[in-house]
Design a protein around this motif. Sequence first.
Motif, PDB file in Angstrom:
ATOM      1  N   ASP A 116      67.610  51.797  18.552  1.00 25.40           N
ATOM      2  CA  ASP A 116      66.157  51.918  18.444  1.00 25.40           C
ATOM      3  C   ASP A 116      65.523  52.430  19.733  1.00 25.40           C
ATOM      4  OD1 ASP A 116      66.227  50.986  15.893  1.00 25.40           O
ATOM      5  OD2 ASP A 116      65.800  48.901  16.422  1.00 25.40           O
ATOM      6  N   ASN A 117      66.258  52.352  20.825  1.00 24.41           N
ATOM      7  CA  ASN A 117      65.675  52.711  22.121  1.00 24.41           C
ATOM      8  C   ASN A 117      66.650  53.543  22.939  1.00 24.41           C
ATOM      9  OD1 ASN A 117      63.157  50.796  22.120  1.00 24.41           O
ATOM     10  ND2 ASN A 117      64.889  49.523  21.517  1.00 24.41           N
ATOM     11  N   HIS A 118      67.071  54.655  22.343  1.00 25.26           N
ATOM     12  CA  HIS A 118      68.038  55.524  23.013  1.00 25.26           C
ATOM     13  C   HIS A 118      67.710  55.707  24.487  1.00 25.26           C
ATOM     14  CE1 HIS A 118      69.886  57.780  19.347  1.00 25.26           C
ATOM     15  NE2 HIS A 118      69.621  56.526  19.069  1.00 25.26           N
ATOM     16  N   ALA A 119      66.494  56.178  24.725  1.00 29.36           N
ATOM     17  CA  ALA A 119      66.157  56.589  26.089  1.00 29.36           C
ATOM     18  C   ALA A 119      66.176  55.400  27.044  1.00 29.36           C
ATOM     19  CB  ALA A 119      64.801  57.270  26.102  1.00 29.36           C
ATOM     20  N   ARG A 120      65.647  54.277  26.603  1.00 27.89           N
ATOM     21  CA  ARG A 120      65.616  53.111  27.500  1.00 27.89           C
ATOM     22  C   ARG A 120      67.011  52.569  27.748  1.00 27.89           C
ATOM     23  NH1 ARG A 120      60.077  49.864  25.776  1.00 27.89           N
ATOM     24  NH2 ARG A 120      58.930  51.758  25.224  1.00 27.89           N
ATOM     25  N   PHE A 121      67.840  52.622  26.730  1.00 26.43           N
ATOM     26  CA  PHE A 121      69.208  52.147  26.894  1.00 26.43           C
ATOM     27  C   PHE A 121      69.950  53.001  27.919  1.00 26.43           C
ATOM     28  CE2 PHE A 121      73.692  51.710  25.569  1.00 26.43           C
ATOM     29  CZ  PHE A 121      73.805  50.331  25.615  1.00 26.43           C
ATOM     30  N   ARG A 122      69.758  54.321  27.817  1.00 27.02           N
ATOM     31  CA  ARG A 122      70.412  55.195  28.793  1.00 27.02           C
ATOM     32  C   ARG A 122      69.841  54.936  30.185  1.00 27.02           C
ATOM     33  NH1 ARG A 122      72.792  59.482  29.400  1.00 27.02           N
ATOM     34  NH2 ARG A 122      74.774  58.747  28.579  1.00 27.02           N
ATOM     35  N   MET A 124      68.589  52.201  31.506  1.00 25.52           N
ATOM     36  CA  MET A 124      69.022  50.970  32.167  1.00 25.52           C
ATOM     37  C   MET A 124      70.523  50.963  32.417  1.00 25.52           C
ATOM     38  SD  MET A 124      68.559  48.402  28.975  1.00 25.52           S
ATOM     39  CE  MET A 124      69.973  47.597  28.246  1.00 25.52           C
ATOM     40  N   ASN A 125      71.251  51.930  31.880  1.00 21.70           N
ATOM     41  CA  ASN A 125      72.683  52.015  32.148  1.00 21.70           C
ATOM     42  C   ASN A 125      73.026  53.181  33.063  1.00 21.70           C
ATOM     43  OD1 ASN A 125      72.988  50.600  29.068  1.00 21.70           O
ATOM     44  ND2 ASN A 125      74.293  49.883  30.733  1.00 21.70           N
ATOM     45  N   ASP A 126      72.031  53.722  33.721  1.00 23.31           N
ATOM     46  CA  ASP A 126      72.283  54.805  34.656  1.00 23.31           C
ATOM     47  C   ASP A 126      72.533  54.219  36.046  1.00 23.31           C
ATOM     48  OD1 ASP A 126      72.234  56.912  36.424  1.00 23.31           O
ATOM     49  OD2 ASP A 126      70.733  58.021  35.287  1.00 23.31           O
ATOM     50  N   PRO A 127      73.765  54.321  36.534  1.00 21.71           N
ATOM     51  CA  PRO A 127      74.073  53.661  37.802  1.00 21.71           C
ATOM     52  C   PRO A 127      73.315  54.263  38.989  1.00 21.71           C
ATOM     53  CG  PRO A 127      75.902  55.039  37.106  1.00 21.71           C
ATOM     54  CD  PRO A 127      74.918  55.030  35.984  1.00 21.71           C
ATOM     55  N   ALA A 181      77.587  50.951  21.064  1.00 26.32           N
ATOM     56  CA  ALA A 181      76.181  51.304  21.316  1.00 26.32           C
ATOM     57  C   ALA A 181      76.087  52.679  21.965  1.00 26.32           C
ATOM     58  CB  ALA A 181      75.532  50.250  22.209  1.00 26.32           C
ATOM     59  N   GLU A 182      76.943  52.901  22.934  1.00 27.55           N
ATOM     60  CA  GLU A 182      76.907  54.190  23.642  1.00 27.55           C
ATOM     61  C   GLU A 182      77.251  55.339  22.696  1.00 27.55           C
ATOM     62  OE1 GLU A 182      75.926  55.706  27.325  1.00 27.55           O
ATOM     63  OE2 GLU A 182      76.357  53.576  27.035  1.00 27.55           O
TER      64      GLU A 182
ATOM     65  N   ASN B 125      78.998  62.832  29.029  1.00 28.86           N
ATOM     66  CA  ASN B 125      78.487  61.892  28.036  1.00 28.86           C
ATOM     67  C   ASN B 125      76.972  61.819  28.050  1.00 28.86           C
ATOM     68  OD1 ASN B 125      81.426  60.258  28.518  1.00 28.86           O
ATOM     69  ND2 ASN B 125      80.648  60.519  26.433  1.00 28.86           N
ATOM     70  N   ASP B 126      76.342  62.777  28.691  1.00 35.87           N
ATOM     71  CA  ASP B 126      74.881  62.788  28.697  1.00 35.87           C
ATOM     72  C   ASP B 126      74.390  63.614  27.510  1.00 35.87           C
ATOM     73  OD1 ASP B 126      72.194  63.204  29.106  1.00 35.87           O
ATOM     74  OD2 ASP B 126      72.381  63.296  31.280  1.00 35.87           O
ATOM     75  N   PRO B 127      73.759  62.960  26.538  1.00 30.94           N
ATOM     76  CA  PRO B 127      73.374  63.691  25.331  1.00 30.94           C
ATOM     77  C   PRO B 127      72.318  64.758  25.595  1.00 30.94           C
ATOM     78  CG  PRO B 127      72.457  61.479  25.308  1.00 30.94           C
ATOM     79  CD  PRO B 127      73.346  61.564  26.500  1.00 30.94           C
TER      80      PRO B 127
END
Lengths: 220, 220
Positions: A116-122, A124-127, A181-182, B125-127
């Motif tokens: 539901d939140n593709h962009a937010r998930f990416r 918060m998982n961006d190191p 999820a990814e 892996n970056d869409p």
Amino acid sequence: MRDGHRTARILLVSRSERAYHHGDLAAALEAAAFELVDEAGHSSLSLREVARRADVSHNAPYHHYGDRASLLARLGALSMGGLLDRLEAAQRRTADRPPTERASAIAAAYIGFAADNHARFRLMNDPEICDPRHPSASMAPLLERVHGMLAELVDDLDPQAEPAGRAALRTAIWGAVHGLAELVVTGQIDRAEVAPALDALLGGHAPRPADPSTPPPSTA
Amino acid sequence: MRDGHRTARILLVSRSERAYHHGDLAAALEAAAFELVDEAGHSSLSLREVARRADVSHNAPYHHYGDRASLLARLGALSMGGLLDRLEAAQRRTADRPPTERASAIAAAYIGFAADNHARFRLMNDPEICDPRHPSASMAPLLERVHGMLAELVDDLDPQAEPAGRAALRTAIWGAVHGLAELVVTGQIDRAEVAPALDALLGGHAPRPADPSTPPPSTA
DNA sequence: CGCGCATCTGGACACTGCCAACATGCGCGA
DNA sequence: TCGCGCATGTTGGCAGTGTCCAGATGCGCG
């Protein structure tokens, strides 16, 4: 600007007709920033566009966030909070159900949030933005709670495993849920493929794929 | 510039002392771009810096890649090729071993690549760069081969499952391996935690965590 | 009342992606 | 062999961005 009386009355309320001080600019900036992130991903987010949408000068954000990275880190922490809310809701909703069902519900909540939140998930998982190894990571306590839920869950699933095995199982399950999820977020699998995969993984009965009882998180 | 004879002899060989046409600029640009990606991640990559490192003008790259996104997409495809090479090497190396050991070896190769190439793994892996749903995705055939390996593997692991179950198991395993790789790359788990988790997941004996027989991929 | 400081403003600089116009020289056909 | 076309390279320019600086504003406290 100066055209006789006061200042030009532009359409609606323009910045010049508002109080000099905003009131709660930080929240307004975060809302505008989430808007942009949800629209086009965090990589293309521009501080100046955020300021424009909040109807302030291009420099106003610097008085609330030192730089672009700080804003993004804040958004990341907020997003993680949203995920955690969903996880805890799923946990409460299945508090008195068998462990496998609880595990399925929590896994589905995790993946549902990502879907539901593709962009937010990416985000918060961006190191490069939210690195858990960084000492000043404001996400650390939130991650702590996710770990806690996982540990509790695995303990319930397999109460008589020795510690090493439990730790291994914990990261295995975490990895699987996170990976599914990814894969959904990057478009490599369809959301519908998740439930069967979770079934195969946990053996138990996964809940219905859609999860209407928890609406998508608002900006706040 | 003009200071008497010819042109200033700057340190070493400067652009002005080189042939007007480069020879293989595309490869040089990719090498320089990978350098930057490996140093600081693809989000901060700048076309102009790439050109600078390749010692050409800031506009030369546009004759080989339409825009920044195209360069990144190319890097993504190359990276995926590197991953695939490692996977196939692991597959060949364990061709005559039992399926569980083969599965462990391939999973370890996947995660090993991610651990050795954080930035490239994130890039591919970056869409927003490499979206498998995009029709012109040059990564499609590579992904196809990854899927093929997975399918073959799961078929060997559980030969008498019905098709639906095999598909579910396939995405479950894929998700788990991918997720563990992602957790390592984002620093949420340590590389050492991977082998026990894979053990817990596949039941079999995972190979030694380090994998010195396949060196990290060169730029080409 | 008046002063300090957080907040907000416009201006500036270096950098970026990309466009347009021009230069160069390799390769191919006459 | 010549010369012409076109891929490949060049400089110059524009709009947009992140960030720094100096000044304006007005709230809260003495």
